[in-house]
Design a protein around this motif. Structure first.
Motif, PDB file in Angstrom:
ATOM      1  N   MET A  86       0.835  -1.194   0.000  1.00 15.33           N
ATOM      2  CA  MET A  86       0.000   0.000   0.000  1.00 15.33           C
ATOM      3  C   MET A  86       0.872   1.247   0.000  1.00 15.33           C
ATOM      4  SD  MET A  86      -1.281  -0.212   4.005  1.00 15.33           S
ATOM      5  CE  MET A  86      -2.563   0.995   3.770  1.00 15.33           C
ATOM      6  N   LYS A  87       0.301   2.335  -0.480  1.00 16.85           N
ATOM      7  CA  LYS A  87       0.991   3.621  -0.454  1.00 16.85           C
ATOM      8  C   LYS A  87       0.431   4.448   0.691  1.00 16.85           C
ATOM      9  CE  LYS A  87       2.429   3.783  -5.260  1.00 16.85           C
ATOM     10  NZ  LYS A  87       2.520   4.584  -6.502  1.00 16.85           N
ATOM     11  N   VAL A  88       1.324   5.049   1.456  1.00 21.89           N
ATOM     12  CA  VAL A  88       0.926   5.709   2.699  1.00 21.89           C
ATOM     13  C   VAL A  88       1.597   7.071   2.810  1.00 21.89           C
ATOM     14  CG1 VAL A  88       1.045   5.563   5.222  1.00 21.89           C
ATOM     15  CG2 VAL A  88       0.580   3.511   3.885  1.00 21.89           C
ATOM     16  N   ALA A  89       0.867   8.046   3.326  1.00 20.37           N
ATOM     17  CA  ALA A  89       1.434   9.338   3.699  1.00 20.37           C
ATOM     18  C   ALA A  89       1.472   9.402   5.222  1.00 20.37           C
ATOM     19  CB  ALA A  89       0.596  10.488   3.143  1.00 20.37           C
ATOM     20  N   VAL A  90       2.593   9.885   5.770  1.00 18.94           N
ATOM     21  CA  VAL A  90       2.773   9.928   7.223  1.00 18.94           C
ATOM     22  C   VAL A  90       3.116  11.346   7.654  1.00 18.94           C
ATOM     23  CG1 VAL A  90       3.993   8.958   9.202  1.00 18.94           C
ATOM     24  CG2 VAL A  90       3.690   7.579   7.135  1.00 18.94           C
ATOM     25  N   SER A  91       2.450  11.796   8.698  1.00 22.66           N
ATOM     26  CA  SER A  91       2.795  13.070   9.324  1.00 22.66           C
ATOM     27  C   SER A  91       3.964  12.817  10.269  1.00 22.66           C
ATOM     28  CB  SER A  91       1.587  13.620  10.087  1.00 22.66           C
ATOM     29  OG  SER A  91       1.923  14.826  10.739  1.00 22.66           O
ATOM     30  N   CYS A  92       5.106  13.433   9.991  1.00 22.58           N
ATOM     31  CA  CYS A  92       6.360  13.060  10.664  1.00 22.58           C
ATOM     32  C   CYS A  92       6.970  14.177  11.495  1.00 22.58           C
ATOM     33  CB  CYS A  92       7.414  12.677   9.628  1.00 22.58           C
ATOM     34  SG  CYS A  92       7.030  11.293   8.597  1.00 22.58           S
ATOM     35  N   LYS A  93       7.312  13.869  12.724  1.00 21.52           N
ATOM     36  CA  LYS A  93       8.278  14.663  13.453  1.00 21.52           C
ATOM     37  C   LYS A  93       9.657  14.323  12.879  1.00 21.52           C
ATOM     38  CE  LYS A  93       7.494  12.959  17.523  1.00 21.52           C
ATOM     39  NZ  LYS A  93       6.705  11.805  17.010  1.00 21.52           N
ATOM     40  N   PRO A  94      10.686  15.114  13.158  1.00 22.27           N
ATOM     41  CA  PRO A  94      12.022  14.772  12.638  1.00 22.27           C
ATOM     42  C   PRO A  94      12.480  13.369  13.002  1.00 22.27           C
ATOM     43  CG  PRO A  94      12.020  17.034  13.408  1.00 22.27           C
ATOM     44  CD  PRO A  94      10.682  16.460  13.788  1.00 22.27           C
ATOM     45  N   CYS A  95      12.240  12.921  14.249  1.00 24.67           N
ATOM     46  CA  CYS A  95      12.707  11.585  14.635  1.00 24.67           C
ATOM     47  C   CYS A  95      11.903  10.495  13.939  1.00 24.67           C
ATOM     48  CB  CYS A  95      12.687  11.402  16.150  1.00 24.67           C
ATOM     49  SG  CYS A  95      11.074  11.621  16.932  1.00 24.67           S
ATOM     50  N   ASP A  96      10.620  10.740  13.635  1.00 28.47           N
ATOM     51  CA  ASP A  96       9.839   9.792  12.841  1.00 28.47           C
ATOM     52  C   ASP A  96      10.483   9.619  11.468  1.00 28.47           C
ATOM     53  OD1 ASP A  96       7.802   9.596  14.803  1.00 28.47           O
ATOM     54  OD2 ASP A  96       6.772  11.330  13.994  1.00 28.47           O
ATOM     55  N   ALA A  97      10.790  10.759  10.836  1.00 24.84           N
ATOM     56  CA  ALA A  97      11.364  10.720   9.492  1.00 24.84           C
ATOM     57  C   ALA A  97      12.739  10.057   9.502  1.00 24.84           C
ATOM     58  CB  ALA A  97      11.466  12.135   8.925  1.00 24.84           C
ATOM     59  N   MET A  98      13.553  10.344  10.529  1.00 22.97           N
ATOM     60  CA  MET A  98      14.864   9.711  10.630  1.00 22.97           C
ATOM     61  C   MET A  98      14.733   8.193  10.733  1.00 22.97           C
ATOM     62  SD  MET A  98      16.737  12.338  13.283  1.00 22.97           S
ATOM     63  CE  MET A  98      18.281  11.426  13.362  1.00 22.97           C
TER      64      MET A  98
ATOM     65  N   LYS B 299      15.533  19.817  14.189  1.00 21.07           N
ATOM     66  CA  LYS B 299      14.279  20.466  14.578  1.00 21.07           C
ATOM     67  C   LYS B 299      13.352  20.696  13.378  1.00 21.07           C
ATOM     68  CE  LYS B 299      16.125  20.800  18.657  1.00 21.07           C
ATOM     69  NZ  LYS B 299      15.710  19.911  19.753  1.00 21.07           N
ATOM     70  N   ILE B 300      13.946  20.999  12.218  1.00 23.04           N
ATOM     71  CA  ILE B 300      13.190  21.127  10.974  1.00 23.04           C
ATOM     72  C   ILE B 300      13.443  19.852  10.176  1.00 23.04           C
ATOM     73  CG2 ILE B 300      12.963  22.395   8.807  1.00 23.04           C
ATOM     74  CD1 ILE B 300      13.866  24.915  10.315  1.00 23.04           C
ATOM     75  N   PRO B 301      12.420  19.063   9.859  1.00 26.92           N
ATOM     76  CA  PRO B 301      12.621  17.756   9.232  1.00 26.92           C
ATOM     77  C   PRO B 301      13.059  17.842   7.771  1.00 26.92           C
ATOM     78  CG  PRO B 301      10.296  18.224   9.403  1.00 26.92           C
ATOM     79  CD  PRO B 301      10.997  19.341  10.117  1.00 26.92           C
ATOM     80  N   SER B 302      14.305  18.191   7.576  1.00 31.56           N
ATOM     81  CA  SER B 302      14.857  18.328   6.224  1.00 31.56           C
ATOM     82  C   SER B 302      15.007  16.980   5.534  1.00 31.56           C
ATOM     83  CB  SER B 302      16.214  19.034   6.287  1.00 31.56           C
ATOM     84  OG  SER B 302      17.105  18.345   7.143  1.00 31.56           O
ATOM     85  N   ASN B 303      14.798  15.888   6.268  1.00 33.97           N
ATOM     86  CA  ASN B 303      14.862  14.549   5.695  1.00 33.97           C
ATOM     87  C   ASN B 303      13.492  14.036   5.254  1.00 33.97           C
ATOM     88  OD1 ASN B 303      13.985  14.472   8.317  1.00 33.97           O
ATOM     89  ND2 ASN B 303      15.118  12.636   8.878  1.00 33.97           N
ATOM     90  N   ALA B 304      12.455  14.862   5.398  1.00 30.93           N
ATOM     91  CA  ALA B 304      11.117  14.516   4.914  1.00 30.93           C
ATOM     92  C   ALA B 304      10.927  15.091   3.512  1.00 30.93           C
ATOM     93  CB  ALA B 304      10.060  15.052   5.873  1.00 30.93           C
ATOM     94  N   ASP B 305       9.787  14.854   2.907  1.00 28.38           N
ATOM     95  CA  ASP B 305       9.514  15.406   1.577  1.00 28.38           C
ATOM     96  C   ASP B 305       9.149  16.885   1.664  1.00 28.38           C
ATOM     97  OD1 ASP B 305       9.815  12.936  -0.002  1.00 28.38           O
ATOM     98  OD2 ASP B 305       8.088  12.264   1.166  1.00 28.38           O
ATOM     99  N   LEU B 306       8.409  17.245   2.697  1.00 27.90           N
ATOM    100  CA  LEU B 306       8.061  18.638   2.976  1.00 27.90           C
ATOM    101  C   LEU B 306       8.255  18.885   4.464  1.00 27.90           C
ATOM    102  CD1 LEU B 306       4.620  18.868   1.082  1.00 27.90           C
ATOM    103  CD2 LEU B 306       6.776  19.895   0.315  1.00 27.90           C
ATOM    104  N   ALA B 307       8.596  20.099   4.837  1.00 27.12           N
ATOM    105  CA  ALA B 307       8.670  20.482   6.250  1.00 27.12           C
ATOM    106  C   ALA B 307       7.743  21.662   6.480  1.00 27.12           C
ATOM    107  CB  ALA B 307      10.102  20.838   6.641  1.00 27.12           C
TER     108      ALA B 307
END
Length: 402
Positions: free
Chosen positions: A95-107, A198-206
């Protein structure tokens, strides 16, 4: 899709209901709703209120009209959603999923992608800025005793100008110095205090409110694009007329940078305290915490909570020469050392292990200390580029070439 998409925007939802329910313009909720409606994803992973606003519960949303229940923030949302995606959604294999991420979630998601536990092409990370999360029960006690407010009346908390501010439903605001609170053992979770992202630069959008000034202050979100995937998503939402956008004010961009730098400076100061005196190798570090680990009752809670400790058949429960199921179990240091060998290079300092420890062992602090040593030796920072080689595999690869 628009031919050109800017890297930064002020944005707010064109949907009045979402704008009213969400925070700072409701952009995250609007994007998630569009992803479901357009069929870009099969589901959205977020958090919703459980018992109260201090109880964050992970949720899977498949119907666009239900996405509104994830709008807004929960005061003590300390979950790491990577565990939910890997364990309960089979790593997005089907399945394809979108996740709302804090920085540590994205890491953590990035690390699980590297290890083949999450399919990177099937996940979209919508990142949210995070200055740190708050432990639920201590926070309610702090609000009562220090802020002299009823926790049920608090609708929003924010770190601003060095203060942890609580706002009530009737608009009352009270703030105390975050450093003073944390020196007294209150405020953010300990792992959040030393977080380096602090800013999730490892996500698709911050997205976040830092740097939104002028007439849109408090009404809009600062959006920054970090990947091509994020650029396409944002362009689609803009072209569909679902969010209104404006060019960010130069002063606002600088303010956002200053806020981020202030928090990173505080994190570095916390790390200097936490890592002080931790010289030598892993065994030396463990020896420093002998007394703490002696409290371990081997409940395995830290293992179960850790999103990066993912072996289905744990070697510590398998029949072997040192112990057998139902009989002799390994001593606490051996258990923790074995876990550390398995995943310390990947530790993202999310703090889940310390959160669940019934003996209040600072597991996250020890893991973070050793992980910092791995960074020093290998120059590897977990949770970023998914093409980066895992440190110990890189070392073996080089050894084979000699």
């Amino acid at each position: 899709m628009s031919a050109n998409i800017e890297k930064m925007y002020y944005a707010y939802s064109a949907n009045d209901d979402i704008k009213a329910k969400g925070e700072y313009g409701g952009v995250v909720t609007t994007i998630m709703k569009h992803l479901l409606e357009s069929g870009a994803v099969d589901a959205v992973v977020g958090v919703e209120e459980g018992h109260d606003l201090y109880d964050a519960v992970p949720c899977l949303v498949t119907e666009p009209e239900d996405i509104i229940k994830t709008a807004g923030s929960i005061h003590c949302g300390t979950l790491n959603l990577a565990k939910f995606v890997y364990k309960y959604l089979d790593g997005c294999r089907d399945m394809k999923v979108a996740v709302s991420c804090k920085p540590c979630d994205a890491m953590t998601i990035r690390e699980l992608i590297k290890r083949g536990k999450i399919i990177g092409d099937n996940i979209i990370m919508i990142g949210v800025n995070c200055g740190g999360t708050l432990p639920p029960v201590p926070t309610m006690r702090m609000i009562e005793e220090v802020y002299e407010l009823d926790p049920k009346d608090v609708v929003k908390e924010e770190i601003s100008k060095g203060k942890l501010i609580m706002e009530t439903a009737d608009g009352e605001e009270k703030g105390f110095g975050i450093e003073d609170l944390e020196e007294d053992g209150m405020g953010r979770r300990e792992n959040c205090q030393r977080c380096s992202l602090k800013i999730p630069s490892n996500a698709d959008l911050a997205l976040g409110n830092w740097g939104v000034i002028g007439e849109l202050a408090g009404k809009a979100t600062f959006v920054e694009v970090f990947t091509d995937k994020g650029s396409e998503i944002l362009a689609d939402v803009i072209d569909a007329g679902l969010i209104e956008v404006a060019e960010p004010i130069e002063k606002g961009i600088k303010i956002r940078e200053n806020i981020n730098n202030f928090m990173l400076k505080a994190s570095n100061a916390k790390k200097e305290v936490d890592y002080a005196g931790t010289t030598g190798d892993i065994i030396d570090v463990f020896h420093m915490y002998d007394e703490e680990f002696s409290k371990c009752m081997k409940c395995y809670g830290c293992r179960e909570a850790c999103p990066l400790c993912f072996c289905e058949d744990c070697c510590l429960e398998a029949e072997g020469p040192e112990w057998v199921p139902g009989g002799y179990t390994p001593a606490a240091p051996f258990f923790h050392l074995t876990r550390m060998v398995h995943m310390v290079d990947a530790c993202t300092n999310c703090g889940q292990c310390s959160d669940v420890c019934p003996c209040e062992i600072p597991v996250s602090k020890v893991w973070s200390t050793v992980n910092n040593k791995v960074r020093d030796v290998y120059g590897y920072i977990p949770g970023f580029d998914t093409d980066d080689r895992i440190p110990f595999t890189e070392h073996i690869s080089k050894a084979k070439k000699l």
